[in-house]
Design a protein around this motif. Sequence first.
Motif, PDB file in Angstrom:
ATOM      1  N   THR A 108      -7.490  11.175  33.070  1.00  0.00           N
ATOM      2  CA  THR A 108      -7.331  10.795  31.668  1.00  0.00           C
ATOM      3  C   THR A 108      -6.198  11.595  31.020  1.00  0.00           C
ATOM      4  OG1 THR A 108      -9.009  12.397  30.990  1.00  0.00           O
ATOM      5  CG2 THR A 108      -9.754  10.157  31.443  1.00  0.00           C
ATOM      6  N   ASP A 109      -5.919  11.283  29.771  1.00  0.00           N
ATOM      7  CA  ASP A 109      -4.834  11.939  29.037  1.00  0.00           C
ATOM      8  C   ASP A 109      -5.309  13.253  28.423  1.00  0.00           C
ATOM      9  OD1 ASP A 109      -4.685   8.810  28.661  1.00  0.00           O
ATOM     10  OD2 ASP A 109      -2.624   9.526  28.597  1.00  0.00           O
ATOM     11  N   ILE A 110      -4.378  14.186  28.259  1.00  0.00           N
ATOM     12  CA  ILE A 110      -4.668  15.417  27.518  1.00  0.00           C
ATOM     13  C   ILE A 110      -4.889  15.045  26.050  1.00  0.00           C
ATOM     14  CG2 ILE A 110      -3.734  17.627  26.735  1.00  0.00           C
ATOM     15  CD1 ILE A 110      -2.189  17.819  29.318  1.00  0.00           C
ATOM     16  N   PRO A 111      -5.969  15.506  25.433  1.00  0.00           N
ATOM     17  CA  PRO A 111      -6.233  15.143  24.032  1.00  0.00           C
ATOM     18  C   PRO A 111      -5.126  15.612  23.085  1.00  0.00           C
ATOM     19  CG  PRO A 111      -8.186  16.106  25.050  1.00  0.00           C
ATOM     20  CD  PRO A 111      -7.037  16.332  26.004  1.00  0.00           C
ATOM     21  N   PHE A 112      -4.913  14.831  22.030  1.00  0.00           N
ATOM     22  CA  PHE A 112      -4.015  15.156  20.925  1.00  0.00           C
ATOM     23  C   PHE A 112      -2.544  15.251  21.345  1.00  0.00           C
ATOM     24  CE2 PHE A 112      -8.123  17.390  20.300  1.00  0.00           C
ATOM     25  CZ  PHE A 112      -8.639  16.561  19.330  1.00  0.00           C
ATOM     26  N   ALA A 113      -2.181  14.696  22.493  1.00  0.00           N
ATOM     27  CA  ALA A 113      -0.791  14.682  22.955  1.00  0.00           C
ATOM     28  C   ALA A 113      -0.263  13.254  22.870  1.00  0.00           C
ATOM     29  CB  ALA A 113      -0.697  15.206  24.381  1.00  0.00           C
ATOM     30  N   PRO A 114       0.529  12.913  21.844  1.00  0.00           N
ATOM     31  CA  PRO A 114       1.018  11.540  21.708  1.00  0.00           C
ATOM     32  C   PRO A 114       1.892  11.133  22.890  1.00  0.00           C
ATOM     33  CG  PRO A 114       1.360  12.780  19.675  1.00  0.00           C
ATOM     34  CD  PRO A 114       0.974  13.770  20.740  1.00  0.00           C
ATOM     35  N   GLU A 115       1.780   9.877  23.294  1.00  0.00           N
ATOM     36  CA  GLU A 115       2.600   9.380  24.394  1.00  0.00           C
ATOM     37  C   GLU A 115       4.065   9.236  23.981  1.00  0.00           C
ATOM     38  OE1 GLU A 115       0.686   5.725  25.326  1.00  0.00           O
ATOM     39  OE2 GLU A 115       1.398   4.686  23.527  1.00  0.00           O
ATOM     40  N   SER A 116       4.326   9.154  22.680  1.00  0.00           N
ATOM     41  CA  SER A 116       5.703   9.070  22.199  1.00  0.00           C
ATOM     42  C   SER A 116       5.790   9.589  20.773  1.00  0.00           C
ATOM     43  CB  SER A 116       6.217   7.624  22.250  1.00  0.00           C
ATOM     44  OG  SER A 116       5.464   6.795  21.391  1.00  0.00           O
ATOM     45  N   ARG A 141       7.790   8.170  13.777  1.00  0.00           N
ATOM     46  CA  ARG A 141       6.827   7.328  14.478  1.00  0.00           C
ATOM     47  C   ARG A 141       6.027   8.159  15.476  1.00  0.00           C
ATOM     48  NH1 ARG A 141       4.156   2.372  14.399  1.00  0.00           N
ATOM     49  NH2 ARG A 141       3.374   1.984  16.491  1.00  0.00           N
ATOM     50  N   VAL A 142       4.696   8.021  15.438  1.00  0.00           N
ATOM     51  CA  VAL A 142       3.794   8.724  16.354  1.00  0.00           C
ATOM     52  C   VAL A 142       3.089   7.690  17.217  1.00  0.00           C
ATOM     53  CG1 VAL A 142       1.774  10.218  16.540  1.00  0.00           C
ATOM     54  CG2 VAL A 142       3.434  10.593  14.710  1.00  0.00           C
ATOM     55  N   GLY A 143       3.164   7.863  18.542  1.00  0.00           N
ATOM     56  CA  GLY A 143       2.511   6.946  19.469  1.00  0.00           C
ATOM     57  C   GLY A 143       1.025   7.245  19.620  1.00  0.00           C
ATOM     58  N   ARG A 144       0.402   6.543  20.521  1.00  0.00           N
ATOM     59  CA  ARG A 144      -1.044   6.652  20.729  1.00  0.00           C
ATOM     60  C   ARG A 144      -1.433   8.006  21.328  1.00  0.00           C
ATOM     61  NH1 ARG A 144      -3.412   2.635  25.061  1.00  0.00           N
ATOM     62  NH2 ARG A 144      -2.085   4.020  26.282  1.00  0.00           N
ATOM     63  N   TYR A 145      -2.576   8.529  20.895  1.00  0.00           N
ATOM     64  CA  TYR A 145      -3.161   9.723  21.504  1.00  0.00           C
ATOM     65  C   TYR A 145      -4.677   9.613  21.386  1.00  0.00           C
ATOM     66  CZ  TYR A 145      -3.627  11.504  16.703  1.00  0.00           C
ATOM     67  OH  TYR A 145      -3.948  11.657  15.380  1.00  0.00           O
ATOM     68  N   TYR A 146      -5.386  10.474  22.136  1.00  0.00           N
ATOM     69  CA  TYR A 146      -6.846  10.438  22.168  1.00  0.00           C
ATOM     70  C   TYR A 146      -7.425  11.764  21.681  1.00  0.00           C
ATOM     71  CZ  TYR A 146      -6.192   6.322  25.134  1.00  0.00           C
ATOM     72  OH  TYR A 146      -5.833   5.089  25.622  1.00  0.00           O
ATOM     73  N   ASP A 147      -8.710  11.722  21.278  1.00  0.00           N
ATOM     74  CA  ASP A 147      -9.371  12.921  20.767  1.00  0.00           C
ATOM     75  C   ASP A 147     -10.215  13.626  21.825  1.00  0.00           C
ATOM     76  OD1 ASP A 147     -11.481  11.177  21.060  1.00  0.00           O
ATOM     77  OD2 ASP A 147     -12.265  11.411  19.030  1.00  0.00           O
ATOM     78  N   SER A 148     -10.238  13.125  23.062  1.00  0.00           N
ATOM     79  CA  SER A 148     -11.105  13.696  24.092  1.00  0.00           C
ATOM     80  C   SER A 148     -10.596  13.281  25.462  1.00  0.00           C
ATOM     81  CB  SER A 148     -12.551  13.221  23.889  1.00  0.00           C
ATOM     82  OG  SER A 148     -13.375  13.605  24.985  1.00  0.00           O
ATOM     83  N   THR A 149     -11.006  14.034  26.491  1.00  0.00           N
ATOM     84  CA  THR A 149     -10.682  13.649  27.865  1.00  0.00           C
ATOM     85  C   THR A 149     -11.712  12.684  28.442  1.00  0.00           C
ATOM     86  OG1 THR A 149     -11.832  15.629  28.668  1.00  0.00           O
ATOM     87  CG2 THR A 149      -9.446  15.783  28.399  1.00  0.00           C
ATOM     88  N   ARG A 180     -14.075   8.835  24.220  1.00  0.00           N
ATOM     89  CA  ARG A 180     -12.848   9.139  23.474  1.00  0.00           C
ATOM     90  C   ARG A 180     -12.477   7.990  22.544  1.00  0.00           C
ATOM     91  NH1 ARG A 180      -8.084   8.618  28.116  1.00  0.00           N
ATOM     92  NH2 ARG A 180      -8.257   6.349  28.416  1.00  0.00           N
ATOM     93  N   LEU A 181     -11.781   8.347  21.479  1.00  0.00           N
ATOM     94  CA  LEU A 181     -11.264   7.368  20.527  1.00  0.00           C
ATOM     95  C   LEU A 181      -9.745   7.481  20.478  1.00  0.00           C
ATOM     96  CD1 LEU A 181     -13.801   7.835  17.583  1.00  0.00           C
ATOM     97  CD2 LEU A 181     -13.803   6.021  19.330  1.00  0.00           C
ATOM     98  N   ALA A 182      -9.076   6.355  20.295  1.00  0.00           N
ATOM     99  CA  ALA A 182      -7.615   6.321  20.246  1.00  0.00           C
ATOM    100  C   ALA A 182      -7.134   6.430  18.803  1.00  0.00           C
ATOM    101  CB  ALA A 182      -7.097   5.041  20.881  1.00  0.00           C
ATOM    102  N   TYR A 183      -6.056   7.183  18.604  1.00  0.00           N
ATOM    103  CA  TYR A 183      -5.431   7.345  17.295  1.00  0.00           C
ATOM    104  C   TYR A 183      -3.923   7.166  17.444  1.00  0.00           C
ATOM    105  CZ  TYR A 183      -9.921   9.307  15.917  1.00  0.00           C
ATOM    106  OH  TYR A 183     -11.264   9.491  15.662  1.00  0.00           O
TER     107      TYR A 183
END
Length: 203
Positions: free
Chosen positions: A104-112, A134-142, A147-150
């Motif tokens: 999974t993705d590292i939390p709170f690290a935007p993809e762009s 512009r802030v890309g998608r990131y998640y709040d949990s691993t 997890r929820l997307a922001y």
Amino acid sequence: GELANPALQPESGLGRDIGLDWQASERLALGTRLFLNSIDDAIVSNVVSAAPSQTRSENAGKASARGIEMEVRYSPVDALAWFANLTLTDTRVRHAGNPDQNGTDIPFAPESVANIGLSTRLGDRTRLSAYYHRVGRYYDSTSRASRLAYGDYGVLNLRIQHDLRDNLELIVDLNNLTDSRHDMPFEFRDPGFNAFAGLNLTL
């Protein structure tokens, strides 16, 4: 609140990057940077409860973040310039013992993250910059399961810089000019339009 985790272990890692800045002409500047960061016993903050809002820091095995940064700046005339920069990041958590967190993705690290804007001079002492952030998608949990997307939003900002004296600069930031609101982790929301003022003293 933050829940205690007495079993938490310290993390260690290595960061590597290489870049190039090129003054292609008197008015055009280009830059790029590649980076790779790797961490052992990576510490991540996971949301364990939304109501009440609670998180707990945990070791999640190995983690890596790799990506590229690119920027361009062009000045068609002395008093005007446009600029753009973009950071693309790919993050991964490797936790073989926990399929819910492995890959999974590292939390709170935007993809762009991207910025594009214009900068101009108003007289000899004042600079004005308007840019779209512009802030890309990131998640709040691993955790894949919870997890929820922001992210995936942009805001328009304005910065005014005025030289009060040769070594004293007034900076005024007007952020989120359109007063747009976006959901954020832990039941927060983007505050909308906000302003900041400060002084920059050079000694």
